[in-house]
Scaffold this motif. Structure first.
Motif, PDB file in Angstrom:
ATOM      1  N   SER A  28      -7.686  -2.775  -6.907  1.00 34.88           N
ATOM      2  CA  SER A  28      -6.843  -1.892  -7.853  1.00 34.88           C
ATOM      3  C   SER A  28      -7.457  -0.422  -7.919  1.00 34.88           C
ATOM      4  O   SER A  28      -6.897   0.503  -7.868  1.00 34.88           O
ATOM      5  N   LEU A  29      -8.628  -0.497  -7.935  1.00 37.62           N
ATOM      6  CA  LEU A  29      -9.545   0.916  -7.901  1.00 37.62           C
ATOM      7  C   LEU A  29      -9.111   1.674  -6.464  1.00 37.62           C
ATOM      8  O   LEU A  29      -9.087   2.614  -6.444  1.00 37.62           O
ATOM      9  N   LEU A  30      -9.234   0.734  -5.492  1.00 40.93           N
ATOM     10  CA  LEU A  30      -9.132   1.353  -4.090  1.00 40.93           C
ATOM     11  C   LEU A  30      -7.535   1.767  -3.896  1.00 40.93           C
ATOM     12  O   LEU A  30      -7.333   2.905  -3.371  1.00 40.93           O
ATOM     13  N   ILE A  31      -6.549   1.016  -4.441  1.00 44.62           N
ATOM     14  CA  ILE A  31      -5.113   1.477  -4.367  1.00 44.62           C
ATOM     15  C   ILE A  31      -5.317   2.812  -4.937  1.00 44.62           C
ATOM     16  O   ILE A  31      -4.848   3.835  -4.565  1.00 44.62           O
ATOM     17  N   ASN A  32      -5.900   2.865  -6.098  1.00 43.15           N
ATOM     18  CA  ASN A  32      -5.712   4.245  -6.971  1.00 43.15           C
ATOM     19  C   ASN A  32      -6.489   5.470  -6.305  1.00 43.15           C
ATOM     20  O   ASN A  32      -6.006   6.334  -6.095  1.00 43.15           O
ATOM     21  N   ARG A  33      -7.592   5.046  -5.679  1.00 40.79           N
ATOM     22  CA  ARG A  33      -8.289   6.019  -4.919  1.00 40.79           C
ATOM     23  C   ARG A  33      -7.479   6.321  -3.603  1.00 40.79           C
ATOM     24  O   ARG A  33      -7.021   7.699  -3.373  1.00 40.79           O
ATOM     25  N   THR A  34      -6.934   5.740  -2.819  1.00 38.63           N
ATOM     26  CA  THR A  34      -5.982   5.741  -1.460  1.00 38.63           C
ATOM     27  C   THR A  34      -4.920   6.715  -2.105  1.00 38.63           C
ATOM     28  O   THR A  34      -4.557   7.492  -1.165  1.00 38.63           O
ATOM     29  N   ALA A  35      -4.156   6.157  -2.943  1.00 37.31           N
ATOM     30  CA  ALA A  35      -2.853   7.048  -3.342  1.00 37.31           C
ATOM     31  C   ALA A  35      -3.050   8.202  -3.922  1.00 37.31           C
ATOM     32  O   ALA A  35      -2.347   9.225  -3.581  1.00 37.31           O
ATOM     33  N   PHE A  36      -3.992   8.350  -4.858  1.00 39.34           N
ATOM     34  CA  PHE A  36      -3.905   9.491  -5.528  1.00 39.34           C
ATOM     35  C   PHE A  36      -5.092  10.400  -5.405  1.00 39.34           C
ATOM     36  O   PHE A  36      -5.210  11.612  -5.611  1.00 39.34           O
ATOM     37  N   THR A  37      -6.308  10.333  -4.834  1.00 34.51           N
ATOM     38  CA  THR A  37      -7.138  11.036  -4.288  1.00 34.51           C
ATOM     39  C   THR A  37      -7.165  11.391  -2.880  1.00 34.51           C
ATOM     40  O   THR A  37      -7.383  12.261  -2.215  1.00 34.51           O
ATOM     41  N   GLY A  38      -6.897   9.893  -2.120  1.00 36.66           N
ATOM     42  CA  GLY A  38      -6.947  10.302  -0.502  1.00 36.66           C
ATOM     43  C   GLY A  38      -5.422  10.672  -0.218  1.00 36.66           C
ATOM     44  O   GLY A  38      -5.197  11.029   0.977  1.00 36.66           O
ATOM     45  N   GLY A  39      -4.304  10.607  -1.020  1.00 40.43           N
ATOM     46  CA  GLY A  39      -3.129  11.179  -0.532  1.00 40.43           C
ATOM     47  C   GLY A  39      -2.281  10.337   0.616  1.00 40.43           C
ATOM     48  O   GLY A  39      -1.594  10.686   1.289  1.00 40.43           O
ATOM     49  N   GLU A  40      -2.766   8.865   0.402  1.00 40.21           N
ATOM     50  CA  GLU A  40      -1.862   8.143   1.415  1.00 40.21           C
ATOM     51  C   GLU A  40      -1.458   7.108   0.320  1.00 40.21           C
ATOM     52  O   GLU A  40      -1.619   5.844   0.515  1.00 40.21           O
ATOM     53  N   ALA A  41      -0.122   7.489   0.107  1.00 39.18           N
ATOM     54  CA  ALA A  41       0.627   6.653  -0.969  1.00 39.18           C
ATOM     55  C   ALA A  41       1.470   5.679  -0.021  1.00 39.18           C
ATOM     56  O   ALA A  41       1.311   4.389  -0.657  1.00 39.18           O
ATOM     57  N   GLY A  42       1.787   5.806   1.162  1.00 38.11           N
ATOM     58  CA  GLY A  42       2.269   4.682   1.954  1.00 38.11           C
ATOM     59  C   GLY A  42       1.271   3.462   2.219  1.00 38.11           C
ATOM     60  O   GLY A  42       1.592   2.511   1.820  1.00 38.11           O
ATOM     61  N   TYR A  43       0.106   3.941   2.552  1.00 37.55           N
ATOM     62  CA  TYR A  43      -0.913   2.897   2.911  1.00 37.55           C
ATOM     63  C   TYR A  43      -1.240   2.245   1.731  1.00 37.55           C
ATOM     64  O   TYR A  43      -1.420   0.999   1.692  1.00 37.55           O
TER      65      TYR A  43
END
Lengths: 275, 332
Positions: free
Chosen positions: B288-303
């Protein structure tokens, strides 16, 4: 019976050890909130030398904690009222009125309860930013109400089903309309159920972290939980100060819990979510 | 226990509460039967309308916040969406990427370690605490409250408590150092990549096990006292009594606890986020931390949506398994 009595010393020993495990860290938190950094170094775990409220005054007046408390008051109030109203109305429709597709709706609620948060949090964030609800306590309240409603509906429904049907029939014969029946007859009887729902959703809104972290980042709007987290990250080695802020956050919840522990325990046990 | 189970799976109210509401029979007034019948039907239709209106806010807010976004993420999971642009369908690209994504497997592995810890430690502590509580006469209410208080306290506060207690400079280690015991002096529970995941899980468990005590205790109090009486008359030891009477008696609650712990372990977020943020070097990272980072700091909402889909499917599989186990239990 005698055997039972003879066995209990072991039980008490184990229980006291467990109680120390649960309780001592909390005592140390309170002790250390009264210590200066110097005193903390000399006396890391013991009783403070005196009741020095400097840390409390500083934590409160430095802004983020006082403001966080106020934001949390709004957040908790909005969530409790919103959840009680939407869930109460919905449960009333399911339990005491002829809601069409009742069975299907109930199944829908079960599915929604078991949906993991990750399944919707990403699209929800971008939906919220399109609706300008990011950095808004109102936006967060809507989310909390939505998260609390399904379980609250089911809890209140079981509650409302238990109220005898004859009551509203008698009222109908006396010419009461649907609104009057809901408001004057059922609502007062449903108050204990609503209290449980209010406590559970209120405590949830007060401590929630995941949505609060993602949906509100404006320092002026942070609720207590994220304000405290920011505060602790900004004052890493000032444990006395951050402990005071943590105690400020904890006291309202624990006091409320001690006063209404039965309600709390029953409600949280029925919520049954691993947090 | 009853209430816990009731919410997850209430018995269908066959008594028909909320079904056809009937006015009491009006004997001996045949003239008015037709009018009464019409009035009755009108009222019933009226009540249906009110019912729909009453259920509407809950349904609307639910569709907006949960069901709508959840359904849309079923599509976003297969795109290169960054949250703001128009998503482009990329077929199996996200699948390929996930298969080779070591950060994801690292985090998922931690979720399973987490699951193992939470299925054992708090469950055993909860069973021990509740069994001991069920055997004592005095002070049970007090113990119950003390055990439960950490569960009521916010995760950020609990995180702060243990950050300071386990800090070598200020916490338990410092106190021991003053007493001449120095083996903890260089142990950084949250800063050492070999310890961080377990230390964070320890804090989460410290706050959680009391909840299980209360859950199990309620179930134990529902077990027929005659069974315990019989066991005692037969001279059963406390351990045998626990094994042969208590455990079978609270079986369904135990299953329920295992279910919420399992699904919850896939979602764990608060403590890792508040204490270590997943570090150091990803050693306490969770999905869940990784999803949070990927979507909101990494800007990869699809992934991120695809990762979320995978973890949700895992949770779904667990729920289905538990559902079948429970149905088998009920059938026996």
């Amino acid at each position: 019976m005698n055997k039972g009595l003879r066995r209990t010393p072991i039980s008490y020993t184990v229980l006291i050890l467990l109680a120390l495990f649960a309780g001592l860290p909390l005592l140390v938190l309170v002790f250390n909130s009264f210590k200066s950094n110097l005193e903390l170094g000399n006396n890391p775990l013991g009783l403070p030398s005196g009741l020095d409220f400097t840390n409390y005054v500083e934590a409160w007046t430095q802004g983020s904690i006082g403001r966080g408390m106020w934001n949390s008051v709004i957040l908790v109030g909005g969530t409790v009222i919103g959840t009680c109203v939407t869930a109460g109305m919905c449960a009333y429709a399911m339990a005491r009125l002829d809601l069409p597709f009742k069975r299907g709706f109930e199944n829908y609620l079960f599915v929604v309860i078991s949906l993991p948060v990750q399944m919707f949090i990403v699209p929800l964030f971008f939906l919220w930013s399109n609706l300008s609800l990011i950095d808004s306590l109102f936006g967060l309240i809507i989310i909390y109400v939505a998260l609390n409603t399904p379980f609250s509906v089911l809890l209140l429904r079981t509650f409302l089903v238990g109220i005898p049907k004859e009551l509203d029939e008698a009222a109908r014969i006396d010419g009461a309309n649907e609104m009057q029946i809901a408001w004057r007859i059922i609502l007062p009887l449903a108050r204990p159920g609503l209290l449980t729902v209010g406590l559970v959703s209120g405590l949830g809104a007060y401590s929630e972290l995941l949505f609060a972290v993602i949906f509100v980042t404006d320092p002026d709007k942070l609720p207590m939980a994220t304000a405290l987290l920011n505060y602790s990250q900004g004052h890493t080695q000032l444990f006395g100060l951050v402990n005071a802020a943590a105690v400020i956050m904890t006291v309202p919840a624990v006091v409320l819990f001690l006063f209404m522990q039965r309600k709390f325990i029953a409600g949280l046990a029925s919520g049954g979510v691993k947090g | 226990m009853k209430s816990a189970y009731g919410v997850i799976r209430p018995k269908s109210d066959k008594k028909g509460a909320g079904d056809v509401a009937s006015l009491p029979p009006e004997g001996g007034r045949e003239m008015t039967t037709v009018a009464l019948e019409a009035e009755r039907r009108r009222r019933r239709r009226n009540r249906r309308m009110v019912a729909v209106a009453f259920a509407l806010p809950a349904l609307a807010i639910n569709l907006l916040v949960i069901a709508g976004p959840a359904a849309s993420s079923l599509y976003y999971a297969w795109t290169d969406w960054n949250g703001f642009t128009i998503p482009r369908f990329t077929g199996l690209e996200n699948v390929m990427r996930l298969v080779e994504d070591t950060t994801f497997w690292n985090a998922l592995g931690h979720n399973f370690i987490w699951l193992g810890i939470f299925l054992s430690v708090p469950t055993i502590m909860g069973l021990t605490g509740s069994f001991m509580l069920s055997r004592i006469k005095r002070g049970a209410a007090l113990f119950r409250v003390i055990f439960f208080i950490p569960y009521v306290i916010a995760s950020v506060v609990n995180a702060q408590i243990w950050k300071s207690l386990l800090d070598p400079a200020t916490g338990i280690a410092a106190q021991l150092d003053k007493m001449g015991i120095t083996f903890l002096n260089d142990v950084y529970f949250f800063g050492d990549s070999h310890l961080s995941l377990y230390s964070v899980a320890f804090v989460d468990n410290w706050h959680y096990w009391g909840f299980l005590v209360v859950l199990f205790l309620a179930a134990m109090q529902g077990v027929d006292p005659a069974l315990f009486e019989a066991a005692r008359i037969d001279g059963a030891s406390p351990f045998r009594e626990f094994w042969h009477v208590t455990l079978p008696g609270i079986r369904s609650t135990l299953m329920f606890a295992i279910m919420i712990v399992s699904v919850g372990s896939l979602l764990a977020f608060d403590y890792a986020y508040a204490i270590t943020g997943g570090g150091p070097a990803g050693s306490s990272d969770l999905v869940s931390l990784l999803i949070n980072r990927t979507a909101f700091t990494g800007g990869e909402a699809g992934y991120a949506s695809f990762m979320a889909l995978v973890i949700s499917l895992l949770g779904g599989v667990m729920l289905v398994i538990f559902h079948f186990i429970r149905r088998n239990e009920a059938a026996r």
